[in-house]
Design a protein around this motif. Structure first.
Motif, PDB file in Angstrom:
ATOM      1  N   GLN A 101     -12.206  13.793   1.785  1.00 24.62           N
ATOM      2  CA  GLN A 101     -11.891  15.184   1.488  1.00 24.62           C
ATOM      3  C   GLN A 101     -13.177  16.014   1.395  1.00 24.62           C
ATOM      4  OE1 GLN A 101      -8.953  15.514  -1.737  1.00 24.62           O
ATOM      5  NE2 GLN A 101      -9.852  17.476  -2.232  1.00 24.62           N
ATOM      6  N   HIS A 147      -2.169  -3.560  -3.008  1.00 18.25           N
ATOM      7  CA  HIS A 147      -3.438  -3.853  -2.348  1.00 18.25           C
ATOM      8  C   HIS A 147      -4.296  -2.588  -2.300  1.00 18.25           C
ATOM      9  CE1 HIS A 147      -6.342  -5.553   0.413  1.00 18.25           C
ATOM     10  NE2 HIS A 147      -6.229  -4.477   1.147  1.00 18.25           N
ATOM     11  N   GLY A 148      -3.606  -1.450  -2.143  1.00 15.86           N
ATOM     12  CA  GLY A 148      -4.353  -0.204  -2.060  1.00 15.86           C
ATOM     13  C   GLY A 148      -3.463   0.980  -2.353  1.00 15.86           C
ATOM     14  N   LEU A 149      -4.112   2.108  -2.663  1.00 19.86           N
ATOM     15  CA  LEU A 149      -3.372   3.318  -2.991  1.00 19.86           C
ATOM     16  C   LEU A 149      -4.136   4.518  -2.478  1.00 19.86           C
ATOM     17  CD1 LEU A 149      -1.111   4.739  -4.688  1.00 19.86           C
ATOM     18  CD2 LEU A 149      -2.695   4.705  -6.600  1.00 19.86           C
ATOM     19  N   ARG A 150      -3.438   5.419  -1.796  1.00 19.28           N
ATOM     20  CA  ARG A 150      -4.082   6.647  -1.343  1.00 19.28           C
ATOM     21  C   ARG A 150      -3.474   7.797  -2.125  1.00 19.28           C
ATOM     22  NH1 ARG A 150      -5.414   7.649   4.504  1.00 19.28           N
ATOM     23  NH2 ARG A 150      -7.133   8.537   3.342  1.00 19.28           N
ATOM     24  N   ILE A 151      -4.326   8.649  -2.636  1.00 22.78           N
ATOM     25  CA  ILE A 151      -3.856   9.739  -3.488  1.00 22.78           C
ATOM     26  C   ILE A 151      -4.263  11.082  -2.904  1.00 22.78           C
ATOM     27  CG2 ILE A 151      -3.955  10.746  -5.793  1.00 22.78           C
ATOM     28  CD1 ILE A 151      -4.717   8.003  -6.872  1.00 22.78           C
ATOM     29  N   PHE A 152      -3.320  11.991  -2.861  1.00 21.81           N
ATOM     30  CA  PHE A 152      -3.598  13.354  -2.428  1.00 21.81           C
ATOM     31  C   PHE A 152      -3.017  14.293  -3.479  1.00 21.81           C
ATOM     32  CE2 PHE A 152      -5.117  12.254   1.733  1.00 21.81           C
ATOM     33  CZ  PHE A 152      -4.491  11.044   1.993  1.00 21.81           C
ATOM     34  N   ILE A 164      -0.194  -0.377  -9.958  1.00 25.73           N
ATOM     35  CA  ILE A 164      -1.358  -0.611  -9.109  1.00 25.73           C
ATOM     36  C   ILE A 164      -1.778  -2.079  -9.114  1.00 25.73           C
ATOM     37  CG2 ILE A 164      -3.851  -0.119  -8.920  1.00 25.73           C
ATOM     38  CD1 ILE A 164      -3.250   2.760  -9.627  1.00 25.73           C
ATOM     39  N   MET A 211       0.826  -1.190   0.000  1.00 23.04           N
ATOM     40  CA  MET A 211       0.000   0.000   0.000  1.00 23.04           C
ATOM     41  C   MET A 211       0.870   1.254   0.000  1.00 23.04           C
ATOM     42  SD  MET A 211      -3.413   0.671   2.249  1.00 23.04           S
ATOM     43  CE  MET A 211      -3.849  -1.045   2.108  1.00 23.04           C
ATOM     44  N   LYS A 242     -16.194  -3.418   0.091  1.00 23.01           N
ATOM     45  CA  LYS A 242     -15.839  -4.744   0.588  1.00 23.01           C
ATOM     46  C   LYS A 242     -16.614  -4.929   1.885  1.00 23.01           C
ATOM     47  CE  LYS A 242     -11.280  -4.900  -1.494  1.00 23.01           C
ATOM     48  NZ  LYS A 242      -9.827  -4.992  -1.282  1.00 23.01           N
ATOM     49  N   PHE A 262     -10.923   1.084   4.342  1.00 21.36           N
ATOM     50  CA  PHE A 262     -11.360   2.164   3.452  1.00 21.36           C
ATOM     51  C   PHE A 262     -12.863   2.104   3.222  1.00 21.36           C
ATOM     52  CE2 PHE A 262      -7.192   3.407   3.065  1.00 21.36           C
ATOM     53  CZ  PHE A 262      -6.365   2.409   2.586  1.00 21.36           C
ATOM     54  N   ASN A 283     -13.507   2.700 -14.575  1.00 21.00           N
ATOM     55  CA  ASN A 283     -12.120   3.006 -14.951  1.00 21.00           C
ATOM     56  C   ASN A 283     -11.371   3.519 -13.711  1.00 21.00           C
ATOM     57  OD1 ASN A 283      -9.899   3.238 -16.594  1.00 21.00           O
ATOM     58  ND2 ASN A 283     -10.419   5.291 -17.319  1.00 21.00           N
ATOM     59  N   TRP A 284     -11.546   2.761 -12.638  1.00 27.77           N
ATOM     60  CA  TRP A 284     -10.973   3.146 -11.333  1.00 27.77           C
ATOM     61  C   TRP A 284     -10.478   1.860 -10.693  1.00 27.77           C
ATOM     62  CZ3 TRP A 284     -10.370   8.007  -9.534  1.00 27.77           C
ATOM     63  CH2 TRP A 284     -10.089   8.183  -8.174  1.00 27.77           C
ATOM     64  N   PRO A 285      -9.211   1.842 -10.256  1.00 27.84           N
ATOM     65  CA  PRO A 285      -8.631   0.548  -9.873  1.00 27.84           C
ATOM     66  C   PRO A 285      -8.929   0.029  -8.473  1.00 27.84           C
ATOM     67  CG  PRO A 285      -6.991   2.270  -9.680  1.00 27.84           C
ATOM     68  CD  PRO A 285      -8.237   2.937 -10.177  1.00 27.84           C
ATOM     69  N   THR A 286      -9.563   0.854  -7.638  1.00 25.22           N
ATOM     70  CA  THR A 286      -9.717   0.407  -6.250  1.00 25.22           C
ATOM     71  C   THR A 286     -11.164   0.434  -5.768  1.00 25.22           C
ATOM     72  OG1 THR A 286      -9.123   2.658  -5.584  1.00 25.22           O
ATOM     73  CG2 THR A 286      -7.376   1.035  -5.535  1.00 25.22           C
ATOM     74  N   ASN A 337      -3.999   7.560 -11.363  1.00 25.36           N
ATOM     75  CA  ASN A 337      -4.330   6.148 -11.569  1.00 25.36           C
ATOM     76  C   ASN A 337      -3.806   5.666 -12.911  1.00 25.36           C
ATOM     77  OD1 ASN A 337      -5.700   5.613  -9.190  1.00 25.36           O
ATOM     78  ND2 ASN A 337      -7.675   6.226  -9.999  1.00 25.36           N
ATOM     79  N   HIS A 382      -7.253  12.511  -9.636  1.00 26.72           N
ATOM     80  CA  HIS A 382      -6.883  11.182  -9.145  1.00 26.72           C
ATOM     81  C   HIS A 382      -6.841  10.194 -10.297  1.00 26.72           C
ATOM     82  CE1 HIS A 382      -7.745  11.709  -4.580  1.00 26.72           C
ATOM     83  NE2 HIS A 382      -7.288  12.804  -5.107  1.00 26.72           N
ATOM     84  N   ASP A 414     -10.642   8.333  -0.307  1.00 30.28           N
ATOM     85  CA  ASP A 414      -9.886   9.574  -0.140  1.00 30.28           C
ATOM     86  C   ASP A 414     -10.710  10.784  -0.534  1.00 30.28           C
ATOM     87  OD1 ASP A 414      -6.734   8.137  -1.254  1.00 30.28           O
ATOM     88  OD2 ASP A 414      -7.644   8.250   0.729  1.00 30.28           O
ATOM     89  N   ILE A 415     -11.407  10.655  -1.677  1.00 30.52           N
ATOM     90  CA  ILE A 415     -12.196  11.782  -2.175  1.00 30.52           C
ATOM     91  C   ILE A 415     -13.393  12.054  -1.277  1.00 30.52           C
ATOM     92  CG2 ILE A 415     -13.665  12.540  -4.091  1.00 30.52           C
ATOM     93  CD1 ILE A 415     -11.644  11.313  -5.982  1.00 30.52           C
TER      94      ILE A 415
END
Lengths: 111, 129
Positions: free
Chosen positions: B101, A101-106, A97, A67, B33, B43, B79-82, A90, A86, B97-98
């Motif tokens: 925010q 397992h996961g990714l946090r983006i700022f 990716i 992560m 999940k 998350f 089109n989003w990987p998570t 991506n 974002h 995250d969004i």
């Protein structure tokens, strides 16, 4: 608002509570250099966002590469909604990716 | 062999079509999940908690852990990987995250208002004053 943030942070990281070893590793890593994964991701982002004024990649899985947290500030994000910003990140990290397992983006725009 | 792959492709295409309808059927749709009552990931838990804080109790949630095809299909669709993935009125909002925010900067209250949902936090503010 701050309490809410703390609560959310607690819940997000509750998944990591079961790994105190990773947490200690994380503290120790604060004093050491970047992991290979962090370097690789940072270089990909530097290439895809040449105008980035700030860039930070942190492995938040205790060095396991599972992560990551990406902080990136660039004028290339101007005029785009957060989800679009974002999306750009991506797209840039599409290959990387797959193995995460996961990714946090700022994302941020320079002031 | 070819028939099997054709059938597989058909199923995948059907799912994409279904997803198109699923995200429009309800005002708030979350692919996560676990479930809102029992999230299986930090998350997804965060998204569920934020929505609960705003008093959004009735929303469509789909547990991707129960359906591997859905888990992969929704990533293609958005089109989003998570995961988690949040939709408001059929429009993709983003992930954890969004949403976090938006919750912190007040945007979420506004977006919910546009959906005709009054955030519980507005009432909470009134009470404290």
């Amino acid at each position: 608002m701050l309490a809410c943030t703390r609560l959310c942070s607690r819940t997000i990281f509750s998944a990591f509570r079961t790994s105190p070893v990773a947490a200690v590793g994380q503290l120790q890593r604060g004093l050491s250099t970047q992991t290979d994964g962090e370097e690789r991701i940072a270089s990909i982002l530097k290439e895809k966002f040449p105008l980035a004024s700030k860039l930070k990649v942190v492995d938040i899985s205790g060095g396991c590469g599972a992560m990551y947290e990406v902080h990136i500030e660039s004028s290339e994000f101007k005029g785009k909604r957060t989800v679009q910003q974002h999306q750009l990140v991506n797209q840039a990290l599409k290959e990387e990716i797959q193995g995460m397992h996961g990714l946090r983006i700022f994302t941020d725009i320079p002031k | 062999m070819r028939a099997a792959s054709a059938r597989f492709l058909c199923a995948a295409t059907d799912l994409q079509k279904d997803l198109g309808e699923m995200v429009k059927k309800d005002k708030v749709v979350v692919f996560m999940k676990g479930t809102p009552g029992q999230p299986m990931c930090g998350f997804s838990n965060a998204v569920a908690q934020i929505l609960r804080m705003h008093g959004v109790d009735h929303y469509a949630s789909y547990n991707v852990l129960e359906d591997q095809e859905l888990r992969e299909g929704v990533k293609v669709f958005s089109n989003w990987p998570t995961i988690p993935q949040v939709y408001f009125n059929g429009e993709f909002v983003g992930g954890c995250d969004i949403l976090l925010q938006m919750h912190q900067n007040g945007d979420l209250v506004e977006e919910l208002k546009k959906l005709g949902i009054r955030s519980a936090l507005l009432d909470a503010e009134k009470e404290s004053k």
